[in-house]
Motif scaffolding. Structure first.
Motif, PDB file in Angstrom:
ATOM      1  N   ILE A 471    -111.099-141.156 -30.928  1.00 50.88           N
ATOM      2  CA  ILE A 471    -112.551-141.320 -30.824  1.00 50.88           C
ATOM      3  C   ILE A 471    -113.176-140.713 -32.079  1.00 50.88           C
ATOM      4  O   ILE A 471    -112.852-139.576 -32.442  1.00 50.88           O
ATOM      5  N   PRO A 472    -114.020-141.453 -32.788  1.00 48.71           N
ATOM      6  CA  PRO A 472    -114.596-140.937 -34.034  1.00 48.71           C
ATOM      7  C   PRO A 472    -115.208-139.552 -33.851  1.00 48.71           C
ATOM      8  O   PRO A 472    -115.986-139.316 -32.922  1.00 48.71           O
ATOM      9  N   GLY A 473    -114.847-138.627 -34.735  1.00 46.41           N
ATOM     10  CA  GLY A 473    -115.381-137.270 -34.710  1.00 46.41           C
ATOM     11  C   GLY A 473    -114.646-136.312 -33.805  1.00 46.41           C
ATOM     12  O   GLY A 473    -114.859-135.095 -33.873  1.00 46.41           O
ATOM     13  N   SER A 474    -113.736-136.829 -32.960  1.00 43.90           N
ATOM     14  CA  SER A 474    -113.087-135.948 -31.981  1.00 43.90           C
ATOM     15  C   SER A 474    -112.075-134.998 -32.610  1.00 43.90           C
ATOM     16  O   SER A 474    -111.776-133.946 -32.047  1.00 43.90           O
ATOM     17  N   SER A 475    -111.563-135.354 -33.773  1.00 44.54           N
ATOM     18  CA  SER A 475    -110.553-134.490 -34.399  1.00 44.54           C
ATOM     19  C   SER A 475    -111.132-133.163 -34.866  1.00 44.54           C
ATOM     20  O   SER A 475    -110.399-132.190 -35.060  1.00 44.54           O
ATOM     21  N   SER A 476    -112.470-133.098 -35.029  1.00 41.14           N
ATOM     22  CA  SER A 476    -113.088-131.844 -35.478  1.00 41.14           C
ATOM     23  C   SER A 476    -113.504-130.957 -34.304  1.00 41.14           C
ATOM     24  O   SER A 476    -114.016-129.858 -34.513  1.00 41.14           O
ATOM     25  N   LEU A 477    -113.290-131.429 -33.075  1.00 37.99           N
ATOM     26  CA  LEU A 477    -113.669-130.664 -31.887  1.00 37.99           C
ATOM     27  C   LEU A 477    -112.447-130.007 -31.273  1.00 37.99           C
ATOM     28  O   LEU A 477    -111.321-130.461 -31.456  1.00 37.99           O
ATOM     29  N   ILE A 478    -112.679-128.920 -30.536  1.00 41.07           N
ATOM     30  CA  ILE A 478    -111.621-128.290 -29.752  1.00 41.07           C
ATOM     31  C   ILE A 478    -112.028-128.394 -28.290  1.00 41.07           C
ATOM     32  O   ILE A 478    -113.061-127.860 -27.886  1.00 41.07           O
ATOM     33  N   VAL A 479    -111.224-129.096 -27.506  1.00 42.28           N
ATOM     34  CA  VAL A 479    -111.485-129.266 -26.073  1.00 42.28           C
ATOM     35  C   VAL A 479    -110.327-128.633 -25.315  1.00 42.28           C
ATOM     36  O   VAL A 479    -109.178-129.082 -25.433  1.00 42.28           O
ATOM     37  N   LEU A 480    -110.610-127.585 -24.568  1.00 47.56           N
ATOM     38  CA  LEU A 480    -109.543-126.842 -23.892  1.00 47.56           C
ATOM     39  C   LEU A 480    -108.756-127.727 -22.937  1.00 47.56           C
ATOM     40  O   LEU A 480    -107.530-127.577 -22.810  1.00 47.56           O
ATOM     41  N   ASP A 481    -109.432-128.650 -22.265  1.00 50.47           N
ATOM     42  CA  ASP A 481    -108.737-129.564 -21.360  1.00 50.47           C
ATOM     43  C   ASP A 481    -107.647-130.360 -22.070  1.00 50.47           C
ATOM     44  O   ASP A 481    -106.677-130.787 -21.459  1.00 50.47           O
ATOM     45  N   HIS A 482    -107.823-130.573 -23.375  1.00 50.47           N
ATOM     46  CA  HIS A 482    -106.889-131.413 -24.119  1.00 50.47           C
ATOM     47  C   HIS A 482    -105.704-130.639 -24.686  1.00 50.47           C
ATOM     48  O   HIS A 482    -104.721-131.252 -25.114  1.00 50.47           O
ATOM     49  N   ILE A 483    -105.804-129.316 -24.729  1.00 54.52           N
ATOM     50  CA  ILE A 483    -104.717-128.543 -25.340  1.00 54.52           C
ATOM     51  C   ILE A 483    -104.118-127.503 -24.398  1.00 54.52           C
ATOM     52  O   ILE A 483    -103.064-126.935 -24.684  1.00 54.52           O
ATOM     53  N   ARG A 484    -104.762-127.284 -23.256  1.00 53.30           N
ATOM     54  CA  ARG A 484    -104.373-126.173 -22.383  1.00 53.30           C
ATOM     55  C   ARG A 484    -102.909-126.257 -21.944  1.00 53.30           C
ATOM     56  O   ARG A 484    -102.170-125.272 -21.991  1.00 53.30           O
ATOM     57  N   ASP A 485    -102.479-127.428 -21.516  1.00 53.92           N
ATOM     58  CA  ASP A 485    -101.132-127.555 -20.957  1.00 53.92           C
ATOM     59  C   ASP A 485    -100.039-127.205 -21.961  1.00 53.92           C
ATOM     60  O   ASP A 485     -99.025-126.601 -21.614  1.00 53.92           O
ATOM     61  N   SER A 486    -100.260-127.583 -23.220  1.00 55.36           N
ATOM     62  CA  SER A 486     -99.215-127.362 -24.224  1.00 55.36           C
ATOM     63  C   SER A 486     -99.390-126.077 -25.015  1.00 55.36           C
ATOM     64  O   SER A 486     -98.458-125.631 -25.698  1.00 55.36           O
ATOM     65  N   LYS A 487    -100.575-125.455 -24.937  1.00 53.75           N
ATOM     66  CA  LYS A 487    -100.849-124.298 -25.797  1.00 53.75           C
ATOM     67  C   LYS A 487    -101.121-123.009 -25.012  1.00 53.75           C
ATOM     68  O   LYS A 487    -101.560-122.013 -25.595  1.00 53.75           O
ATOM     69  N   THR A 488    -100.871-123.009 -23.700  1.00 47.92           N
ATOM     70  CA  THR A 488    -101.109-121.808 -22.904  1.00 47.92           C
ATOM     71  C   THR A 488    -100.041-120.762 -23.207  1.00 47.92           C
ATOM     72  O   THR A 488     -98.848-121.059 -23.196  1.00 47.92           O
ATOM     73  N   VAL A 489    -100.479-119.526 -23.471  1.00 48.15           N
ATOM     74  CA  VAL A 489     -99.529-118.450 -23.754  1.00 48.15           C
ATOM     75  C   VAL A 489     -99.454-117.434 -22.609  1.00 48.15           C
ATOM     76  O   VAL A 489     -98.501-116.663 -22.525  1.00 48.15           O
ATOM     77  N   TRP A 490    -100.465-117.449 -21.731  1.00 43.73           N
ATOM     78  CA  TRP A 490    -100.470-116.527 -20.586  1.00 43.73           C
ATOM     79  C   TRP A 490    -101.604-116.943 -19.661  1.00 43.73           C
ATOM     80  O   TRP A 490    -102.620-117.466 -20.102  1.00 43.73           O
ATOM     81  N   LYS A 491    -101.446-116.707 -18.363  1.00 48.00           N
ATOM     82  CA  LYS A 491    -102.553-116.977 -17.446  1.00 48.00           C
ATOM     83  C   LYS A 491    -102.376-116.199 -16.156  1.00 48.00           C
ATOM     84  O   LYS A 491    -101.261-115.771 -15.804  1.00 48.00           O
ATOM     85  N   ASN A 492    -103.494-115.992 -15.470  1.00 46.74           N
ATOM     86  CA  ASN A 492    -103.474-115.456 -14.113  1.00 46.74           C
ATOM     87  C   ASN A 492    -104.451-116.286 -13.286  1.00 46.74           C
ATOM     88  O   ASN A 492    -104.867-117.371 -13.712  1.00 46.74           O
ATOM     89  N   SER A 493    -104.871-115.806 -12.139  1.00 51.49           N
ATOM     90  CA  SER A 493    -105.711-116.610 -11.249  1.00 51.49           C
ATOM     91  C   SER A 493    -107.111-116.864 -11.804  1.00 51.49           C
ATOM     92  O   SER A 493    -107.786-117.814 -11.381  1.00 51.49           O
ATOM     93  N   GLY A 494    -107.569-116.045 -12.763  1.00 50.50           N
ATOM     94  CA  GLY A 494    -108.941-116.196 -13.250  1.00 50.50           C
ATOM     95  C   GLY A 494    -109.081-116.487 -14.721  1.00 50.50           C
ATOM     96  O   GLY A 494    -110.177-116.789 -15.195  1.00 50.50           O
ATOM     97  N   VAL A 495    -107.967-116.430 -15.469  1.00 52.64           N
ATOM     98  CA  VAL A 495    -108.038-116.531 -16.927  1.00 52.64           C
ATOM     99  C   VAL A 495    -106.841-117.319 -17.455  1.00 52.64           C
ATOM    100  O   VAL A 495    -105.735-117.199 -16.925  1.00 52.64           O
ATOM    101  N   THR A 496    -107.088-118.114 -18.495  1.00 51.03           N
ATOM    102  CA  THR A 496    -106.012-118.752 -19.241  1.00 51.03           C
ATOM    103  C   THR A 496    -106.178-118.402 -20.711  1.00 51.03           C
ATOM    104  O   THR A 496    -107.283-118.507 -21.257  1.00 51.03           O
ATOM    105  N   LEU A 497    -105.089-117.967 -21.336  1.00 54.50           N
ATOM    106  CA  LEU A 497    -105.093-117.657 -22.764  1.00 54.50           C
ATOM    107  C   LEU A 497    -104.419-118.810 -23.499  1.00 54.50           C
ATOM    108  O   LEU A 497    -103.286-119.174 -23.197  1.00 54.50           O
ATOM    109  N   THR A 498    -105.139-119.374 -24.467  1.00 59.41           N
ATOM    110  CA  THR A 498    -104.691-120.578 -25.153  1.00 59.41           C
ATOM    111  C   THR A 498    -104.654-120.351 -26.654  1.00 59.41           C
ATOM    112  O   THR A 498    -105.597-119.789 -27.227  1.00 59.41           O
TER     113      THR A 498
END
Length: 808
Positions: A471-498
């Protein structure tokens, strides 16, 4: 891109013109706002001996329009001080001044003849190369260019700001065949980056994209009321937040916008879209025609689908219209097993599947609305746009849908839904059960969804190439939904570290309302531990609806009720320590707030190295409303900031008083700019992002900038000047006089005195320098004392059950 915008002219100061002027002033641009000069005097002007030649008379219309806009709620302007950026005038005396502007925006009445007459006059003064746009909701753009010069046509475009332009994100850009491509590119760029809009490129077709699809959707629903046996209350209950639409749903939205406005757009579509297979949908149902005939147009006429009245006891009640009897009556409670089933489903896409399977009227309406909508939007490509994702953009940004129609279709399964679309009863004009051929071609090409995320970037199915394209312009954005699964380094019930890449870690909250409890505090501390060890910087940001509603007061209430003060003391201490770790970590910490940023969320922002916030951030320390003082470092921090602002040649008590009242009156900013004016932000330590979609990317860039500049860990302050008894006397006297005048309750007085005790440093005989930890200890002690008060517990319980503050 060499073009820059320093000054604009807005021609027409009505509801849209004055508010567009305000929004350009919001971003720092000087505005010339013009309208017609009156031809006659008002009685009050005549009594003053004025004439139609008097300047205040000649600019009366434009000045009154601007004043009305500024007084309106919600405000169109970030700060009252920004009004000085708007200069007013009239077409007769000041149209010549458009020679000095970079962009002319025409916003006169929606009539082609009037717009063309304005352009005749504009051509006399406009310098070549100046951008010229017409703000219109549906007049064909090419018709406006008849008789215009070549340069005018090359720099001319249609713009459609949705009302109110500060708050609604959609900006449609409609070029003509004569518009230079670089002009279109600039408007798309400027609207996105500087105006903070979702900018949608449209074809010059009736009602463009947003209103074409939005009005179809609303009117299609009105045609379903009779066959499905629906009431006004049921429609608004079923088509509200549960469906991913705004709280105002369908009929409340019509009342707010004005039924006449909706009808005008519908009539325009019925006349100007003769080849639309569903044009019969734009023919008004009899009940709408009858409402218009009786002038029941909504809020502007005090009644529409709803009517506000007072009962025998003087209490306000909102009645709803019975569409069979045409009488107003008390609203009936709507019950639905389908809505009950959707309640626990936070993920909107998963919720759509639950909704679709509903067996009651809510589920039936969902299917009856969406299956024809899927058919309709597929057939609008390529008529109104070559790229279907622009339709989704338009519905999200212009009509407040959480996800657009193609995204809903994706959530239900594109292929799986085809048979259901075909089998759905044909209740609407033009409904055939067949979708456009390109959807079948997409599936045949092995592409089973409209969208895919590839490498963290969102792609869409491109009809021409029959493949997914970014999608034009999308490469300059960071959307957590799009990277969370592959870039998560730690999480608990209330927080995800990406891992955001480039050495930046992100800490994301995902509790209900992003409230802050033990899991969030643990997550922030873990994030700082990891960032200090393996990263360059930390960002605290999320993609929720609000940054944070503050501390988890339910947890505080339970501890206080059970009188577990040791546990509560430990929890408050951990909250304070987390705020201090944000400030005094070995790596830079950037907090990225937006929308509601209250209580603890505000305190975290106040302790960050940098706050990168969205322009629409509503920030405040609101703890007084639940009977306590800010306990996560906020009370300490305002004492520290007051100390830094004390000046030898000023009365320091006044500085303290201002800080005290900000907390004591639970002031919440109405914009990012006002958050700075209220003292929640510090000069040189914050930046404002206009476009919410860019916030995380901007926060990451700032975090990297701070890290690469050579970040040095700071030490806690020990030089905070507090006033002791000198300040306490003023606080106590002020609280007592407010109580005596019945402005505050006895409990408010007690909370005020506790806050004053902390901010003045306690019982000190003279102004003294103290440490942050000294003030934190006072803050925690005062907080704990207040949680032991019965009236505080009543306030917390009321907030938990009613969702609003109790003044007891």
């Amino acid at each position: 891109m060499n073009r820059s915008i320093r000054r604009i002219a807005v021609l027409g100061s009505g509801v849209m013109g004055s508010r567009i002027a305000c929004h350009f002033a919001n971003i720092g641009i000087d505005v010339l706002l013009l309208d017609i000069a009156p031809k006659e005097l008002l009685p009050a002007e005549e009594a003053k001996g004025l004439s139609v030649a008097s300047p205040q008379v000649r600019n009366r219309i434009v000045n009154q329009s601007l004043e009305t806009a500024i007084r309106s709620n919600p405000s169109p302007i970030y700060s009252k001080s920004y009004v000085s950026r708007i200069k007013t005038g009239n077409f007769d005396d000041n149209l010549k001044d458009i020679a000095d502007v970079d962009w002319i925006i025409e916003v006169v009445v929606e009539r082609l003849d009037i717009k063309k007459s304005v352009f005749d006059r504009v051509e006399q003064f406009r310098k070549p190369g100046t951008l010229i746009t017409s703000n219109t909701s549906g007049i064909p753009i090419h018709l406006m260019l008849e008789g215009r010069s070549e340069d005018f046509g090359a720099h001319f475009c249609g713009t459609h700001f949705f009302n109110p332009p500060r708050y609604l994100q959609l900006l449609e850009i409609i070029p003509s065949p004569q518009t230079k491509p670089e002009v279109v590119d600039f408007l798309l760029y400027f609207g996105d980056k500087y105006l903070g809009k979702t900018v949608v490129l449209c074809k010059d077709t009736p009602a463009f994209i947003g209103n074409r699809i939005g009005v179809y959707s609303m009117l299609a629903l009105t045609h379903l009321i009779e066959p499905l046996g629906l009431t006004v209350e049921e429609v608004d209950k079923y088509t509200g937040p549960a469906m991913g639409h705004p709280k105002s749903a369908t009929f409340r939205t019509a009342d707010v916008v004005g039924l006449d406005t909706l009808v005008n757009v519908a009539n325009g579509l019925a006349q100007n879209a003769p080849d639309d297979e569903a044009k019969g949908v734009f023919q008004l149902p009899s009940f709408i025609a009858k409402m218009v005939e009786q002038k029941w147009l909504g809020e502007k006429t005090k009644q529409g689908f709803y009517k506000k009245v007072k009962d025998a006891q003087g209490q306000s009640e909102i009645l709803s219209l019975n569409l069979q009897t045409f009488e107003f009556a008390s609203q009936q409670k709507v019950k639905s097993s389908t809505l009950e089933a959707t309640k626990g489903v936070e993920d909107i896409r998963k919720r759509m599947k639950v909704y679709e399977k509903g067996t009651d009227k809510a589920g039936e309406l969902f299917r009856a609305m969406h299956y024809p909508l899927f058919e309709y939007v597929s057939n609008r490509v390529p008529e109104i746009t070559d790229d279907f994702f622009r339709i989704d953009d338009g519905m999200r940004a212009g009509f407040g849908w959480e996800i657009g129609p193609f995204e809903v279709w994706d959530a239900l399964g594109v292929k799986e839904t085809l048979a259901k679309i075909a089998a759905e009863p044909k209740r609407l004009p033009g409904q055939t059960g067949e979708v456009a051929a390109w959807v079948h071609e997409m599936l045949a090409a092995g592409c089973d969804s409209f969208y895919q995320v590839i490498g963290g970037v969102r792609h869409y199915y491109d009809i021409k190439s029959k493949a997914y394209q970014p999608i034009p312009g999308s490469s300059s954005l960071i959307v957590l939904d799009h990277i969370r699964d592959s870039k998560t380094v730690w999480k608990n019930s209330g927080v995800t570290l990406t891992d955001l890449g480039d050495g930046v870690l992100n800490c994301e909250f995902h509790t209900k309302l992003n409230t802050i409890g033990g899991d969030v505090l643990q997550g922030i501390n873990k994030a700082i531990d990891l960032a200090e060890k393996d990263f360059k910087a930390l960002v605290i940001a999320n993609d929720g609806k609000n940054f944070s509603a503050g501390a988890n007061i339910g947890m505080i209430f339970m501890m206080a009720v059970e009188q577990d003060y040791d546990e509560l003391n430990m929890a408050v201490r951990m909250f304070q320590n987390t705020s201090m770790r944000i400030r005094y970590s070995a790596i830079p910490v950037v907090v990225a707030p937006f929308n509601l940023t209250l209580g603890g969320g505000c305190e975290f922002a106040m302790h960050a190295d940098w706050v990168q916030l969205h322009a629409e951030t509503y920030m405040g320390l609101v703890e007084f409303g639940v009977g306590v003082i800010p306990g996560g470092g906020g009370s300490k921090e305002f004492a520290l900031r007051a100390s830094d602002e004390f000046k030898a040649d000023q009365i320091v008590q006044n500085t303290l008083k201002d800080k005290f009242l900000t907390i004591g009156q639970a002031k919440v900013s109405t914009s990012a700019v006002e958050a700075a004016e209220l003292g929640y932000l510090q000069a040189g330590k914050y930046g404002i992002t206009m476009n919410r979609a860019r916030l995380l990317a901007d926060a990451k860039a700032k975090a990297l900038e701070l890290a690469e500049a050579g970040y040095i860990q700071k030490a806690p302050r020990t030089d905070i000047r507090v006033l002791g008894n000198q300040g306490l006397g003023i606080v106590y006297a002020g609280a007592n006089s407010m109580y005596a005048g019945n402005y505050i309750s006895e409990h408010d007085q007690k909370i005020s005195e506790k806050l004053g005790w902390v901010m003045c440093g306690g019982d000190l005989s003279a102004p003294t320098e103290v440490s942050e930890q000294y003030l934190l200890d006072l803050e925690r002690e005062a907080f704990l004392q207040l949680t032991a008060e019965k009236k505080t517990l009543e306030r917390i319980q009321f907030m938990l059950t009613k969702g609003k503050p109790l003044r007891n």
